[in-house]
Design a protein around this motif. Sequence first.
Motif, short mmCIF file in Angstrom:
data_model
loop_
_atom_site.label_atom_id
_atom_site.label_comp_id
_atom_site.label_asym_id
_atom_site.label_seq_id
_atom_site.Cartn_x
_atom_site.Cartn_y
_atom_site.Cartn_z
N THR A 127 -48.31 6.15 26.18
CA THR A 127 -47.09 6.42 26.92
C THR A 127 -47.32 7.51 27.97
N LEU A 128 -47.98 8.58 27.58
CA LEU A 128 -48.28 9.66 28.51
C LEU A 128 -49.13 9.17 29.67
N ARG A 129 -50.12 8.34 29.38
CA ARG A 129 -51.00 7.83 30.44
C ARG A 129 -50.22 6.98 31.43
N VAL A 130 -49.30 6.17 30.94
CA VAL A 130 -48.49 5.33 31.82
C VAL A 130 -47.62 6.20 32.73
N ILE A 131 -46.97 7.22 32.14
CA ILE A 131 -46.08 8.09 32.92
C ILE A 131 -46.88 8.85 33.99
N LEU A 132 -48.01 9.40 33.62
CA LEU A 132 -48.82 10.13 34.60
C LEU A 132 -49.28 9.21 35.73
N ASN A 133 -49.66 7.99 35.37
CA ASN A 133 -50.10 7.04 36.39
C ASN A 133 -48.96 6.69 37.34
N GLU A 134 -47.75 6.49 36.80
CA GLU A 134 -46.61 6.16 37.64
C GLU A 134 -46.27 7.30 38.59
N LEU A 135 -46.34 8.52 38.10
CA LEU A 135 -46.05 9.68 38.94
C LEU A 135 -47.09 9.83 40.04
N ARG A 136 -48.33 9.53 39.72
CA ARG A 136 -49.38 9.61 40.74
C ARG A 136 -49.24 8.50 41.76
N LEU A 137 -48.85 7.31 41.32
CA LEU A 137 -48.61 6.21 42.25
C LEU A 137 -47.44 6.50 43.18
N ALA A 138 -46.51 7.33 42.70
CA ALA A 138 -45.36 7.72 43.54
C ALA A 138 -45.78 8.71 44.63
N GLY A 139 -47.00 9.23 44.52
CA GLY A 139 -47.52 10.10 45.58
C GLY A 139 -47.71 11.55 45.19
N TYR A 140 -47.91 11.83 43.89
CA TYR A 140 -47.94 13.21 43.44
C TYR A 140 -49.16 13.53 42.57
N GLU A 141 -49.63 14.77 42.74
CA GLU A 141 -50.57 15.33 41.78
C GLU A 141 -49.73 15.94 40.65
N VAL A 142 -50.22 15.84 39.41
CA VAL A 142 -49.40 16.22 38.26
C VAL A 142 -50.19 17.08 37.27
N VAL A 143 -49.53 18.09 36.74
CA VAL A 143 -50.05 18.84 35.59
C VAL A 143 -48.93 18.89 34.54
N TYR A 144 -49.31 19.05 33.30
CA TYR A 144 -48.30 19.13 32.25
C TYR A 144 -48.75 20.08 31.16
N LYS A 145 -47.78 20.59 30.40
CA LYS A 145 -48.11 21.50 29.30
C LYS A 145 -46.94 21.56 28.32
N VAL A 146 -47.25 21.70 27.04
CA VAL A 146 -46.23 21.91 26.01
C VAL A 146 -45.98 23.41 25.90
N LEU A 147 -44.72 23.79 26.05
CA LEU A 147 -44.30 25.19 25.92
C LEU A 147 -43.23 25.30 24.85
N THR A 148 -43.11 26.48 24.25
CA THR A 148 -42.04 26.73 23.30
C THR A 148 -41.09 27.78 23.86
N SER A 149 -39.80 27.52 23.76
CA SER A 149 -38.81 28.45 24.30
C SER A 149 -38.93 29.82 23.64
N LEU A 150 -39.44 29.86 22.43
CA LEU A 150 -39.60 31.11 21.68
C LEU A 150 -40.44 32.12 22.45
N ASP A 151 -41.32 31.63 23.32
CA ASP A 151 -42.21 32.52 24.08
C ASP A 151 -41.58 33.04 25.37
N TYR A 152 -40.36 32.56 25.68
CA TYR A 152 -39.83 32.85 27.02
C TYR A 152 -38.41 33.41 27.01
N GLY A 153 -38.16 34.31 26.07
CA GLY A 153 -36.95 35.10 26.17
C GLY A 153 -35.76 34.64 25.37
N VAL A 154 -35.93 33.63 24.52
CA VAL A 154 -34.87 33.25 23.58
C VAL A 154 -35.49 33.00 22.21
N PRO A 155 -34.84 33.40 21.12
CA PRO A 155 -35.42 33.22 19.79
C PRO A 155 -35.16 31.83 19.21
#
Length: 320
Positions: A127-155
């Motif tokens: 699924t991830l590979r399909v989504i990244l491919n579609e975004l690139r076909l739309a004309g974009y370079e893409v990066v992604y990352k999993v983040l947790t809200s706990l690290d960014y100012g809310v508990p």
Amino acid sequence: MKIKTFLDLCSGIGGGRLGLEFAGLKSIGYSDTSRLAVRTYRLMHNTEGEPYFYNLKRIKTELLPSYDLLIAGFPCQTFSVIGRKEGFSDDRGQIIFHICRILSETQPKCFLLENVKGLVTHDKGNTLRVILNELRLAGYEVVYKVLTSLDYGVPQMRQRVYFVGVRKDIECDLSEFEWPKPIPIPPLAEYLIDEKLADKERLEILSYYLKNPVNNGKYTVEDIQTFEGKIIDTRMNDLRIYDGRCPTLRAQRDGVLYVKSGEIYQLTGYEALLLQGFPIEYADKVRLEVSDRHLLMQAGNAMTVNVIKLIGESLVRLLE
């Protein structure tokens, strides 16, 4: 190159919008199919003069005003470990293709997308590979990352995957994009301020959980009342206790309790908004206008304001 404006798709109650506004950007329009979420959105945010596009599947891109950034927290139920994980076979899972169509036809400078962590491993990564491919076909370079809200100012222990994309013709090295660095966790007590005592039904449910085969003999309700400042979460057959942090808020999660001064309280929609990074003045706008049940659901579906603000600021710095 500066980015000044954004289009808010799958807008929910505007967590993404607010984060980008705090990063210095301005909305040119929004789209969501939930009538109740849109009502809350309009109560919270100044949308005067902005077009509302309802269903993004029906957006005629030639009618869209010019904008710099597309943001969307596209439907996640089909990719979530909580849902049935049907992915692209579910109509909601097709929304990402319509987002790619809008990107392809309007070519904003960049985008910011959010989804559940389970998207990364769904269907063994296909699924991830399909989504990244579609975004690139739309004309974009893409990066992604999993983040947790706990690290960014809310508990809140909210893990989400974030996609950042920049149009390929823009002279910009996306590998230099800086994901936000973690910041200290604020005290949980600052967010648990609504003080709604747990009603009889919630306490009966808690008592049931304490007596089920998984938890029987571990605690009594009286024991729970001594867990000062802790979060009590009844989930499936399990009872979970958290110290200094709240579990991930979900649209269907309404059984979160906490202990304060020996009393058991139930987490409210107002408190859920605060845990998603909405400032008190925004939560106050809807506190008496939207039912507690709907606010809990809507907060559970929202993006965390703090995370979007920090990613937005990083994206602005990269392009400038």
